[in-house]
Every structure is written in C-alpha cells, then in structure tokens.
Design an enzyme around this catalytic site. Structure first.
Site, PDB file in Angstrom:
ATOM      1  N   SER A 197     -25.863 -64.359  -2.335  1.00 20.12           N
ATOM      2  CA  SER A 197     -26.298 -64.768  -1.011  1.00 20.12           C
ATOM      3  C   SER A 197     -25.266 -65.704  -0.414  1.00 20.12           C
ATOM      4  CB  SER A 197     -27.667 -65.449  -1.091  1.00 20.12           C
ATOM      5  OG  SER A 197     -27.722 -66.320  -2.201  1.00 20.12           O
ATOM      6  N   ASP A 219     -24.826 -75.299  -3.834  1.00 21.22           N
ATOM      7  CA  ASP A 219     -23.701 -74.936  -4.691  1.00 21.22           C
ATOM      8  C   ASP A 219     -23.078 -73.658  -4.133  1.00 21.22           C
ATOM      9  OD1 ASP A 219     -24.668 -76.981  -6.281  1.00 21.22           O
ATOM     10  OD2 ASP A 219     -24.754 -75.792  -8.121  1.00 21.22           O
TER      11      ASP A 219
END
Length: 272
Positions: free
Chosen positions: A238, A98
């Site tokens: 991230s 995602d």
C-alpha cells in the site's frame, strides 16, 4: 534472494507482456481482493503467521501481542510504543507511517511524476477543487511493503474534514507497476483534508494495492492529535501520499524521487 527474483519475474510478466495484462485485469479487481480479505480474516489464516514472519524478517517480540486471531490481526499488528518514538518538537513534520519515502515537486500545472508516470493532483483527489492549493507544493509518497508496520498516524495536531473514498482497482505499488501505469489514480483510495497547527492544510491520501480490500480509517470529521493513530491497511502492499502547500515545510530530503526508508514518528523536516 530467489523468492525476490521469482516475484520480480511474475510482476514483469503481469505488467510488461500482453498475456500478463489480460490476467492482471482479473487479479486487480476489488471483488478478488475482498475474497482474499475474508480468507485473511479467518482463524485458519493465523497458521501462516510464523512462517511469514520468518520469511520477511518480522520480529514478533516487537509486537504488543504475539498471539494473533487471524493473519490480518497479525498484519495490522501494533508495535511496542518505545520502538516508534515520536519526535518531541511540535514544529517537526513527523512521518505518518513506516515505509520508503520519495519526495516530488508539484509543478505549476499541479502535476508530479513518479517512476515515469505523471499524475495530477486533481485526478488524485477525484476533481476536488482543493487541489488548486497545492500548486508549487510538494508530494510525499510513502510506499509500504508487506513487512512494514501497516498502521498510520497524524503528522500534526488539528481538525479534519470527512474522509472521501474513491473506488478503483488494486494494482501493486511496486516500482514496476508505477513505471507502467498511473497507479495512484487508478487504485482505490481515501483522502482527508487536515487543517493542521503547523503545516496549514495538508491532504493525506491512503492508496490501496493488490490484495488490499480495506483502507480502515478510524475517525470522521473532528479534532486529532499529533501521533494519534489515523487508521490501518489490511493485507498487501500500500501507499500513503501527503500533499503540502508551498512554503509550509523545509524537508530534510531533496525532492529527487529517490526512496529512503523512514519510520513513523521520525522527523522529516521542520515547519516554516
């Protein structure tokens, strides 16, 4: 909206003022991130899960389990499989995670530009000579935010080399940092060369970010299957970068650097 504006103001101070950059040096140190990771692994940290989920619009009923041993147990939550169906076409290039996807061309110098910062593939891979294979190819950048599913998967079947960890610092991966610093070559990261069935040799790079103490890949060298879980990030934002050789895939998105929300298993294009 107020919390978002507050975070933006803090990041502007840290990345765009002299006093802020002095403070930033301490905040991005891996030692501080490891300390934060220990706190997030503690049983006491589970108490903040309900409030964090509400504030970030995370539906606990979408998770495989709703009782978490720690905040990191929640952050690396597994989702019910039916919520992330994998495109059944073997020739489809599926999203490994995602996130917010941007696509960038890799020019004849094996460089690409993200939010005003220029990167070379050689620097990204720590000088590994495999970088030469990506001249004229494409770089897919998946930026994960704190409310995203933080496990990542293989985009095709094949065999893989060993994972290579490159130590560094831990900047945020928000656009304000990407505009001011070459974050992807300064941050701690881990890359893997994947020999895939439909897309040739693909490099996948997991990039840590502020408060990310661990990039946790599950397997070393060996075979893998399309959609199989490759690893996960612990607490923080991230990014994942995917490098494609030229002429391997026709993407559904132009290489214009614009961000688009994608989900794991979604088709991003087709093999050529």
């Amino acid at each position: 909206m107020g919390a978002y504006q507050d975070r933006s103001a803090i990041l502007s101070f840290l990345y765009e003022t002299v006093p802020g950059r002095v403070l930033l040096k301490a905040l991005i140190a891996p030692r501080l991130s490891r300390l934060g990771g220990k706190i997030m692994d503690s049983r006491l940290s589970a108490r903040i899960v309900p409030a964090f989920a509400r504030r970030n619009g995370i539906r606990l009923e979408d998770c495989v389990k709703e009782d978490f041993a720690s905040f990191n147990d929640f952050f690396t939550r597994q989702l019910r499989p039916e919520l992330r169906p994998v495109d059944p076409r073997p020739e489809a290039l599926i999203s490994p995670c995602d996130g917010r996807l941007s696509v960038f061309p890799i020019d004849e110098a094996a460089a690409f530009n993200v939010k005003g910062s220029s990167y070379t593939v050689s620097d990204l891979l720590g000088g590994d000579p495999v970088w030469k294979n990506y001249l004229g190819g494409q770089c897919l950048v998946f930026r994960l935010c704190v409310n995203d599913y933080h496990r990542y998967h293989y985009l095709d079947s094949g065999t893989k080399e060993e994972n290579h960890f490159l130590p560094g610092v831990l900047h945020t991966v928000r656009p304000i940092a990407l505009r001011n610093l070459p974050v992807f070559v300064q941050n701690s990261r881990e890359y893997t060369l994947l020999h895939t069935e439909h897309f040739g040799d693909v490099v996948q790079v997991e990039v840590g970010a502020i408060l990310i103490g661990r990039i946790q890949n599950h397997q070393g060298a060996g075979p893998f299957q399309r959609g199989q879980e490759k690893g996960m990030f612990l607490y923080g934002g991230s990014s994942i970068l995917v490098l494609l050789e030229p002429g391997r895939a026709k993407l559904s998105f132009p290489a214009d650097g614009e961000e688009r929300q994608v989900r794991f298993g979604q088709a991003l294009g087709l093999a050529l």
